[in-house]
Design a protein around this motif. Sequence first.
Motif, PDB file in Angstrom:
ATOM      1  N   SER A 146       5.675  -0.671  -9.614  1.00 26.00           N
ATOM      2  CA  SER A 146       6.952  -0.179  -9.699  1.00 26.00           C
ATOM      3  C   SER A 146       7.920  -1.358  -9.352  1.00 26.00           C
ATOM      4  CB  SER A 146       7.385   1.747  -8.444  1.00 26.00           C
ATOM      5  OG  SER A 146       8.783   1.029  -8.566  1.00 26.00           O
ATOM      6  N   THR A 147       8.930  -2.153  -9.829  1.00 32.05           N
ATOM      7  CA  THR A 147       9.837  -3.100  -9.839  1.00 32.05           C
ATOM      8  C   THR A 147      11.354  -1.914  -9.062  1.00 32.05           C
ATOM      9  OG1 THR A 147      11.046  -2.775 -11.862  1.00 32.05           O
ATOM     10  CG2 THR A 147       9.356  -4.249 -11.343  1.00 32.05           C
ATOM     11  N   CYS A 148      10.856  -1.077  -7.937  1.00 29.72           N
ATOM     12  CA  CYS A 148      12.449   0.109  -8.021  1.00 29.72           C
ATOM     13  C   CYS A 148      12.490  -0.803  -6.832  1.00 29.72           C
ATOM     14  CB  CYS A 148      11.873   1.231  -7.391  1.00 29.72           C
ATOM     15  SG  CYS A 148      12.666   2.382  -6.406  1.00 29.72           S
ATOM     16  N   PRO A 149      13.436  -1.585  -6.490  1.00 26.59           N
ATOM     17  CA  PRO A 149      13.827  -1.887  -5.028  1.00 26.59           C
ATOM     18  C   PRO A 149      13.997  -1.471  -3.742  1.00 26.59           C
ATOM     19  CG  PRO A 149      16.273  -1.328  -6.322  1.00 26.59           C
ATOM     20  CD  PRO A 149      15.131  -0.937  -7.814  1.00 26.59           C
ATOM     21  N   LYS A 150      13.459  -0.247  -4.168  1.00 29.81           N
ATOM     22  CA  LYS A 150      13.223   0.756  -2.544  1.00 29.81           C
ATOM     23  C   LYS A 150      11.802   0.744  -2.615  1.00 29.81           C
ATOM     24  CE  LYS A 150      17.819   1.701  -0.744  1.00 29.81           C
ATOM     25  NZ  LYS A 150      18.406   1.122   0.214  1.00 29.81           N
ATOM     26  N   ASP A 151      11.266   0.761  -3.652  1.00 27.64           N
ATOM     27  CA  ASP A 151       9.790   0.791  -3.894  1.00 27.64           C
ATOM     28  C   ASP A 151       9.254   0.110  -2.225  1.00 27.64           C
ATOM     29  OD1 ASP A 151       7.288   2.714  -4.414  1.00 27.64           O
ATOM     30  OD2 ASP A 151       6.858  -0.186  -4.908  1.00 27.64           O
ATOM     31  N   GLY A 152       8.376   1.026  -1.222  1.00 26.95           N
ATOM     32  CA  GLY A 152       8.009   0.289   0.520  1.00 26.95           C
ATOM     33  C   GLY A 152       8.572   0.392   0.621  1.00 26.95           C
ATOM     34  N   ALA A 153       9.999   0.881   0.982  1.00 34.08           N
ATOM     35  CA  ALA A 153      11.069   0.169   2.184  1.00 34.08           C
ATOM     36  C   ALA A 153      11.358   2.387   2.069  1.00 34.08           C
ATOM     37  CB  ALA A 153      11.936   0.188   1.844  1.00 34.08           C
ATOM     38  N   SER A 154      10.658   2.722   3.081  1.00 37.41           N
ATOM     39  CA  SER A 154      10.890   4.074   3.549  1.00 37.41           C
ATOM     40  C   SER A 154      10.506   4.700   4.831  1.00 37.41           C
ATOM     41  CB  SER A 154      10.377   5.092   1.762  1.00 37.41           C
ATOM     42  OG  SER A 154       9.356   5.312   1.847  1.00 37.41           O
ATOM     43  N   LYS A 155      10.859   5.919   5.094  1.00 37.21           N
ATOM     44  CA  LYS A 155      10.756   6.818   6.541  1.00 37.21           C
ATOM     45  C   LYS A 155       8.856   7.461   6.307  1.00 37.21           C
ATOM     46  CE  LYS A 155      14.651   8.511   8.019  1.00 37.21           C
ATOM     47  NZ  LYS A 155      15.742   7.470   7.594  1.00 37.21           N
ATOM     48  N   ARG A 156       8.610   7.545   4.825  1.00 40.01           N
ATOM     49  CA  ARG A 156       7.348   7.809   4.634  1.00 40.01           C
ATOM     50  C   ARG A 156       6.317   6.364   4.920  1.00 40.01           C
ATOM     51  NH1 ARG A 156       4.380  11.093   1.463  1.00 40.01           N
ATOM     52  NH2 ARG A 156       6.376  12.972   1.180  1.00 40.01           N
ATOM     53  N   GLU A 157       6.309   5.723   4.477  1.00 39.01           N
ATOM     54  CA  GLU A 157       5.876   4.165   5.462  1.00 39.01           C
ATOM     55  C   GLU A 157       5.798   3.906   5.966  1.00 39.01           C
ATOM     56  OE1 GLU A 157       3.397   1.333   4.080  1.00 39.01           O
ATOM     57  OE2 GLU A 157       4.523   2.527   2.464  1.00 39.01           O
ATOM     58  N   GLU A 158       6.372   4.732   7.627  1.00 37.47           N
ATOM     59  CA  GLU A 158       6.699   4.121   8.889  1.00 37.47           C
ATOM     60  C   GLU A 158       5.661   5.410   8.593  1.00 37.47           C
ATOM     61  OE1 GLU A 158      10.405   5.272   9.936  1.00 37.47           O
ATOM     62  OE2 GLU A 158      11.236   3.745   9.278  1.00 37.47           O
ATOM     63  N   VAL A 159       5.087   7.261   8.645  1.00 39.74           N
ATOM     64  CA  VAL A 159       4.552   7.716   8.647  1.00 39.74           C
ATOM     65  C   VAL A 159       3.032   6.962   8.475  1.00 39.74           C
ATOM     66  CG1 VAL A 159       4.166  10.271   8.363  1.00 39.74           C
ATOM     67  CG2 VAL A 159       6.542   9.614   9.231  1.00 39.74           C
ATOM     68  N   LYS A 160       3.361   6.668   7.421  1.00 36.52           N
ATOM     69  CA  LYS A 160       1.882   5.837   6.953  1.00 36.52           C
ATOM     70  C   LYS A 160       1.602   4.880   7.735  1.00 36.52           C
ATOM     71  CE  LYS A 160       1.476   5.227   1.932  1.00 36.52           C
ATOM     72  NZ  LYS A 160       0.465   6.145   1.760  1.00 36.52           N
ATOM     73  N   ILE A 161       2.064   3.755   8.115  1.00 40.87           N
ATOM     74  CA  ILE A 161       1.077   2.958   9.429  1.00 40.87           C
ATOM     75  C   ILE A 161       1.608   3.506  10.257  1.00 40.87           C
ATOM     76  CG2 ILE A 161       2.365   1.237  10.647  1.00 40.87           C
ATOM     77  CD1 ILE A 161       4.361  -0.069   8.490  1.00 40.87           C
ATOM     78  N   LEU A 162       1.848   4.934  10.873  1.00 44.64           N
ATOM     79  CA  LEU A 162       1.521   5.583  12.459  1.00 44.64           C
ATOM     80  C   LEU A 162       0.780   6.174  12.063  1.00 44.64           C
ATOM     81  CD1 LEU A 162       2.525   6.251  14.721  1.00 44.64           C
ATOM     82  CD2 LEU A 162       3.480   8.504  14.314  1.00 44.64           C
ATOM     83  N   LEU A 163      -0.087   6.959  10.967  1.00 47.12           N
ATOM     84  CA  LEU A 163      -1.110   7.552  10.551  1.00 47.12           C
ATOM     85  C   LEU A 163      -2.244   6.459  10.790  1.00 47.12           C
ATOM     86  CD1 LEU A 163      -0.037  10.560   8.152  1.00 47.12           C
ATOM     87  CD2 LEU A 163      -0.958  10.700  10.610  1.00 47.12           C
ATOM     88  N   LYS A 164      -2.371   5.619   9.702  1.00 43.59           N
ATOM     89  CA  LYS A 164      -3.493   4.538  10.166  1.00 43.59           C
ATOM     90  C   LYS A 164      -4.011   4.254  11.560  1.00 43.59           C
ATOM     91  CE  LYS A 164      -4.615  -0.326   8.596  1.00 43.59           C
ATOM     92  NZ  LYS A 164      -4.058  -0.559   7.282  1.00 43.59           N
TER      93      LYS A 164
END
Length: 248
Positions: free
Chosen positions: A194-212
Amino acid sequence: MSDMNRFTGLVRRCVEDYHMIEEGDRIAVGLSGGKDSTALLCALANLRNYYPKKFTLYGLTLSMGFEGMDFSQTAELCRRLGVPYVLKKTDLYSIIFKERKEKNPCALCAKMRRGAIHDMMKAEGINKIALGHHFDDAVETFLLSLFYEGRISCFQPVTYMSRTDVTQIRPMLYVGEGTVRGIAERYKLPIVKSTCPKDGASKREEVKILLKELGERYPDLKTKVFGAMQRLPLDGWEPAEYSRRPLP
């Protein structure tokens, strides 16, 4: 048993637990180019060969107009699998990011993309769309709703939308992201970054890191959260046979 057959077996368990497929269904996989939807296409193409309820499978891609995203290999995969493929090009990227200059574009993008996909389905006579959400997506969505909205909520395994007469199914809910990644690597699936400028920059990514991070202290945390979602149960989350367990 091959890795693909084991993967397909987990998908079949989910399909049966939530009655996702009926005789004569015309099912599309929304192919974004990512590993999740591409792996799901392969599993459903495999399942189609022996599942007792016969269904027709399609691949649909909605091109948002992002630069550098080539779906030619996705089209070739569909050809090899014997799956009809439809690619629709749009200028949604320009509308959302350049013309309207949305500060929070993700919600509008999802709404416009969903409407366009449903139009594609209607044109092809397709009644169900299979989405590539997996086990980890479900746990993350549950926690996102809890942390940021103060609600006990998640998307449903099966969702019927009466306004468009479309049913969404999520057959990979018993499959962990690591398994999906392994399938993509093992079978060298064609992935379109994906070349979307918002890809990876989200609250979901924060939760993913927290779960890890939490998973290092509580290795079965995600399995317990998923099990709690089924036991509550959340609306639409009680499986036909609760004795079965997800194997992420």
